[in-house]
Design a protein around this motif. Sequence first.
Motif, PDB file in Angstrom:
ATOM      1  N   LEU A   1       1.049  -1.360  -0.011  1.00 18.05           N
ATOM      2  CA  LEU A   1       0.051  -0.024   0.174  1.00 18.05           C
ATOM      3  C   LEU A   1       0.906   1.141   0.067  1.00 18.05           C
ATOM      4  O   LEU A   1       2.033   1.206   0.835  1.00 18.05           O
ATOM      5  CB  LEU A   1      -0.874  -0.151   1.394  1.00 18.05           C
ATOM      6  CG  LEU A   1      -2.098  -0.867   1.467  1.00 18.05           C
ATOM      7  CD1 LEU A   1      -2.651  -0.497   2.775  1.00 18.05           C
ATOM      8  CD2 LEU A   1      -3.185  -0.748   0.180  1.00 18.05           C
TER       9      LEU A   1
ATOM     10  N   SER B   1       3.879  -1.764   9.571  1.00 25.74           N
ATOM     11  CA  SER B   1       3.931  -2.201   8.312  1.00 25.74           C
ATOM     12  C   SER B   1       2.279  -2.550   8.053  1.00 25.74           C
ATOM     13  O   SER B   1       1.761  -3.457   8.925  1.00 25.74           O
ATOM     14  CB  SER B   1       4.779  -3.179   7.720  1.00 25.74           C
ATOM     15  OG  SER B   1       4.675  -4.226   8.346  1.00 25.74           O
ATOM     16  N   VAL B   2       1.647  -2.345   7.014  1.00 27.10           N
ATOM     17  CA  VAL B   2       0.320  -2.547   6.745  1.00 27.10           C
ATOM     18  C   VAL B   2       0.048  -2.853   5.042  1.00 27.10           C
ATOM     19  O   VAL B   2       0.610  -2.276   4.349  1.00 27.10           O
ATOM     20  CB  VAL B   2      -0.739  -1.366   7.019  1.00 27.10           C
ATOM     21  CG1 VAL B   2      -0.682  -1.135   8.796  1.00 27.10           C
ATOM     22  CG2 VAL B   2      -0.520  -0.167   6.602  1.00 27.10           C
ATOM     23  N   ALA B   3      -1.066  -3.546   4.823  1.00 25.79           N
ATOM     24  CA  ALA B   3      -1.213  -4.162   3.555  1.00 25.79           C
ATOM     25  C   ALA B   3      -2.726  -4.564   3.524  1.00 25.79           C
ATOM     26  O   ALA B   3      -3.283  -4.657   4.472  1.00 25.79           O
ATOM     27  CB  ALA B   3      -0.570  -5.378   3.286  1.00 25.79           C
ATOM     28  N   ARG B   4      -3.080  -4.885   2.163  1.00 26.82           N
ATOM     29  CA  ARG B   4      -4.195  -5.588   2.029  1.00 26.82           C
ATOM     30  C   ARG B   4      -4.294  -7.035   3.002  1.00 26.82           C
ATOM     31  O   ARG B   4      -3.090  -7.521   2.820  1.00 26.82           O
ATOM     32  CB  ARG B   4      -4.827  -5.792   0.682  1.00 26.82           C
ATOM     33  CG  ARG B   4      -4.918  -4.436   0.145  1.00 26.82           C
ATOM     34  CD  ARG B   4      -5.627  -4.533  -1.409  1.00 26.82           C
ATOM     35  NE  ARG B   4      -5.773  -3.322  -1.897  1.00 26.82           N
ATOM     36  CZ  ARG B   4      -7.123  -2.350  -1.624  1.00 26.82           C
ATOM     37  NH1 ARG B   4      -7.945  -2.757  -0.671  1.00 26.82           N
ATOM     38  NH2 ARG B   4      -7.001  -1.337  -2.160  1.00 26.82           N
TER      39      ARG B   4
ATOM     40  N   GLY C   1      -0.166   3.504  10.988  1.00 24.69           N
ATOM     41  CA  GLY C   1      -0.892   2.279   9.940  1.00 24.69           C
ATOM     42  C   GLY C   1      -2.247   2.334   9.541  1.00 24.69           C
ATOM     43  O   GLY C   1      -2.776   2.123   8.671  1.00 24.69           O
TER      44      GLY C   1
ATOM     45  N   ALA D   1      -3.081   4.744   7.248  1.00 24.39           N
ATOM     46  CA  ALA D   1      -2.779   4.291   5.461  1.00 24.39           C
ATOM     47  C   ALA D   1      -3.936   3.406   5.084  1.00 24.39           C
ATOM     48  O   ALA D   1      -4.107   3.271   3.950  1.00 24.39           O
ATOM     49  CB  ALA D   1      -1.314   3.625   5.845  1.00 24.39           C
ATOM     50  N   LEU D   2      -4.291   2.397   6.045  1.00 22.54           N
ATOM     51  CA  LEU D   2      -5.364   1.479   5.483  1.00 22.54           C
ATOM     52  C   LEU D   2      -6.671   2.220   5.023  1.00 22.54           C
ATOM     53  O   LEU D   2      -7.193   2.031   4.159  1.00 22.54           O
ATOM     54  CB  LEU D   2      -5.726   0.502   6.671  1.00 22.54           C
ATOM     55  CG  LEU D   2      -4.513  -0.660   6.922  1.00 22.54           C
ATOM     56  CD1 LEU D   2      -4.698  -1.262   8.235  1.00 22.54           C
ATOM     57  CD2 LEU D   2      -4.307  -1.401   5.713  1.00 22.54           C
TER      58      LEU D   2
ATOM     59  N   GLY E   1       2.439   2.130   3.404  1.00 22.89           N
ATOM     60  CA  GLY E   1       2.103   1.332   4.362  1.00 22.89           C
ATOM     61  C   GLY E   1       3.437   0.942   5.264  1.00 22.89           C
ATOM     62  O   GLY E   1       3.068  -0.140   5.873  1.00 22.89           O
TER      63      GLY E   1
ATOM     64  N   GLY F   1      -7.775  -5.040   5.833  1.00 26.32           N
ATOM     65  CA  GLY F   1      -6.513  -4.907   6.024  1.00 26.32           C
ATOM     66  C   GLY F   1      -5.824  -5.713   7.021  1.00 26.32           C
ATOM     67  O   GLY F   1      -6.371  -6.343   7.728  1.00 26.32           O
TER      68      GLY F   1
END
Length: 177
Positions: free
Chosen positions: A62, A80-83, A117, A120-121, A65, A93
Amino acid sequence: MGLRAALPEDAAALGAMHAASWAEAYPPLVEAGLIAPGLFEAMTDPARRGAAWAGILARPGLPGGVIMAEEDGEIIGFASVARTRDPALGTQGELTGLYLLRRAQGRGIATALLGAGFAALRQAGLTDAGAWAVEGNLPAERFYAARGAVPGPRRVEHRGPHALAETGWTWKDLGPS
């Protein structure tokens, strides 16, 4: 202390910080048999962690992210974040990592990283999130629970030849964007 998005040129320093945080946090879980010694050795190798972060930062999940906390020019933590990578979490997320050096703990930095984080999501249009915590990692479990997460699914993740039992923690509402 300041927060900022990680850049590709941060990979080596981020890897060194990630390895150091593992070396500080997980020896009791290795001794308890919850983390395999080989996995611990791999995760505490700064060069291996730096190479992994080089790949992640070259192709982030992301925009924005990976958020780092810095103090006096040194990385002291990151989120750290992501789908979501594993649909078993049941969320859109995922908090894929949240690590802080021991000397930076207890000062609200992890909470600030978690909030960044989540921002960002939300910016990516996601409304909920989950995280996996190694079973027996009581500080992580207490941190997530104190910030509104509830325990959810369990899984055994395989990292190479090493199995790692984890519990999913979920936040069903990341709040307004």
